[in-house]
Enzyme design. Structure first.
Site, PDB file in Angstrom:
ATOM      1  N   LEU A   1       0.860  -1.177   0.000  1.00 29.16           N
ATOM      2  CA  LEU A   1       0.000   0.000   0.000  1.00 29.16           C
ATOM      3  C   LEU A   1       0.898   1.230   0.000  1.00 29.16           C
ATOM      4  CD1 LEU A   1      -2.982  -0.434   2.506  1.00 29.16           C
ATOM      5  CD2 LEU A   1      -3.126   0.046   0.058  1.00 29.16           C
ATOM      6  N   ASP A   2       0.593   2.226  -0.850  1.00 27.00           N
ATOM      7  CA  ASP A   2       1.379   3.451  -0.897  1.00 27.00           C
ATOM      8  C   ASP A   2       1.255   4.216   0.420  1.00 27.00           C
ATOM      9  OD1 ASP A   2       2.174   2.937  -3.495  1.00 27.00           O
ATOM     10  OD2 ASP A   2       0.530   4.084  -4.390  1.00 27.00           O
ATOM     11  N   PRO A   3       2.233   5.069   0.746  1.00 31.98           N
ATOM     12  CA  PRO A   3       2.178   5.818   2.008  1.00 31.98           C
ATOM     13  C   PRO A   3       0.902   6.639   2.198  1.00 31.98           C
ATOM     14  CG  PRO A   3       4.380   5.956   1.067  1.00 31.98           C
ATOM     15  CD  PRO A   3       3.519   5.269   0.046  1.00 31.98           C
TER      16      PRO A   3
ATOM     17  N   ALA B   1      -2.043   5.933   1.177  1.00 31.83           N
ATOM     18  CA  ALA B   1      -3.223   5.062   1.251  1.00 31.83           C
ATOM     19  C   ALA B   1      -3.316   4.470   2.652  1.00 31.83           C
ATOM     20  CB  ALA B   1      -3.124   3.952   0.216  1.00 31.83           C
TER      21      ALA B   1
ATOM     22  N   ARG C   1      -3.887   4.386  -8.989  1.00 31.80           N
ATOM     23  CA  ARG C   1      -3.409   5.675  -9.498  1.00 31.80           C
ATOM     24  C   ARG C   1      -3.526   5.739 -11.023  1.00 31.80           C
ATOM     25  NH1 ARG C   1       2.031   6.073  -8.455  1.00 31.80           N
ATOM     26  NH2 ARG C   1       2.131   3.907  -7.755  1.00 31.80           N
TER      27      ARG C   1
END
Length: 311
Positions: free
Chosen positions: A36-38, A40, A202
């Protein structure tokens, strides 16, 4: 050891959560089933000890998200990291938005974001992008199973959400969502997505904006499900020492077969069992502990991975 459902908070990397789990559980053997991206939040499934061998069986699972897509601007990373790059203004048009969303259900390939871990010639795309170099990224297989418009906002605003029969959705009595700091008061759609493994939300935001004739970016994201594991099952990584591990039947996407003591001993010795099953099967003991993952050909089960109770 075991498998846990952990809540990844805003601003932390998936690696940060893994490091916290290693410290709290006093083990170096911790892995996760999908980054998971930062910016998110939401479900991060962690496997510990011998159960890290489950990661290949879980990483390909479908994932469910609530995504905030803001229109009329973009960013280099396609999320709320910034800086904001203005684009053609978008006048909210719900009918046009719904038509654009429906097209994703037919999509089979999609170009990943420039800021992604996809490699070209051994170079990660995000490393090249941060150096100002543009890599030619090829389309990759994707699958959008469900795309549902939940709300159309004047600007990105957090909601309270709760689980239901059709996934997580807005509910004033539910839990609050964390969103990144707002880059601009742009019109924003809140979309529920169920996607296959390897799909970048994204990229979804980028392509949705393009379909509507403007720029767009992901101004917020909550992962509400990974396979069979939902947001309602998550706990903070700092509390894992007191948390209940997930049972194999709660996690694995295939049937479970309970074995007696003699059958467990044979599995641990690598002996195939004469059980008429097809495909992958989770083998458990009488206490529900995972013993092995096996694969059946319709006549017998051949052991693929063993998980000894003492591990």
């Amino acid at each position: 050891m075991a498998v846990y459902a952990v809540y990844k908070p805003l601003g932390a990397t998936s690696h940060d959560v893994v490091e916290t789990a290693r410290r709290v559980l006093a083990t170096k053997k911790v892995g996760h089933t999908g980054t998971l991206d930062p910016l998110a939040t939401g479900v991060l499934v962690l496997a510990t000890g011998s159960h890290t061998k489950l990661v290949p069986f879980l990483s390909g699972e479908d994932k469910e998200y609530l995504a905030w897509i803001s229109f009329g601007g973009s960013t280099p990373t396609l999320d709320a990291e910034g800086p904001l790059e203005p684009a053609a203004p978008w006048r909210p048009d719900e009918a046009a938005l719904r038509r654009a969303l429906a097209r994703f259900l037919e999509l089979e390939e999609q170009v990943p974001p420039a800021y992604s871990a996809v490699k070209v010639g051994g170079v990660k795309a995000y490393e090249a992008a941060r150096r100002g170099e543009a890599l030619a990224l090829e389309p990759r297989p994707v699958r959008y199973h469900q795309v549902e418009l939940l709300a159309l906002q004047e600007r990105p605003e957090p909601l309270r959400i709760a689980p239901g029969a059709e996934g997580w959705r807005p509910d004033p009595r539910g839990q609050a969502v964390e969103l990144p700091p707002e880059l601009a008061p742009l019109p924003t759609a809140v979309v529920r997505l169920v996607v296959g493994s390897g799909t970048y939300v994204r990229a979804f935001a980028r392509d949705l904006g393009a379909a509507l004739g403007t720029g767009a970016f992901l101004s917020g994201l909550v992962r509400t499900r990974v396979g069979r594991v939902g947001l309602e099952q998550t706990v903070p990584a700092e509390t894992l020492a007191q948390a209940r591990p997930l049972a194999a039947a709660e996690v694995l996407p295939f049937p479970a077969v309970e074995l007696d003591h003699t059958e467990v001993r044979r599995v641990l010795q690598g002996v195939p069992l004469p059980i008429p099953a097809r495909g992958l099967v989770a083998l458990t003991d009488r206490q529900g502990r995972l013993v092995a993952v096996a694969e059946g050909d319709g006549f017998k089960l051949k052991v693929r991975r063993v998980f000894r109770p003492e591990d």
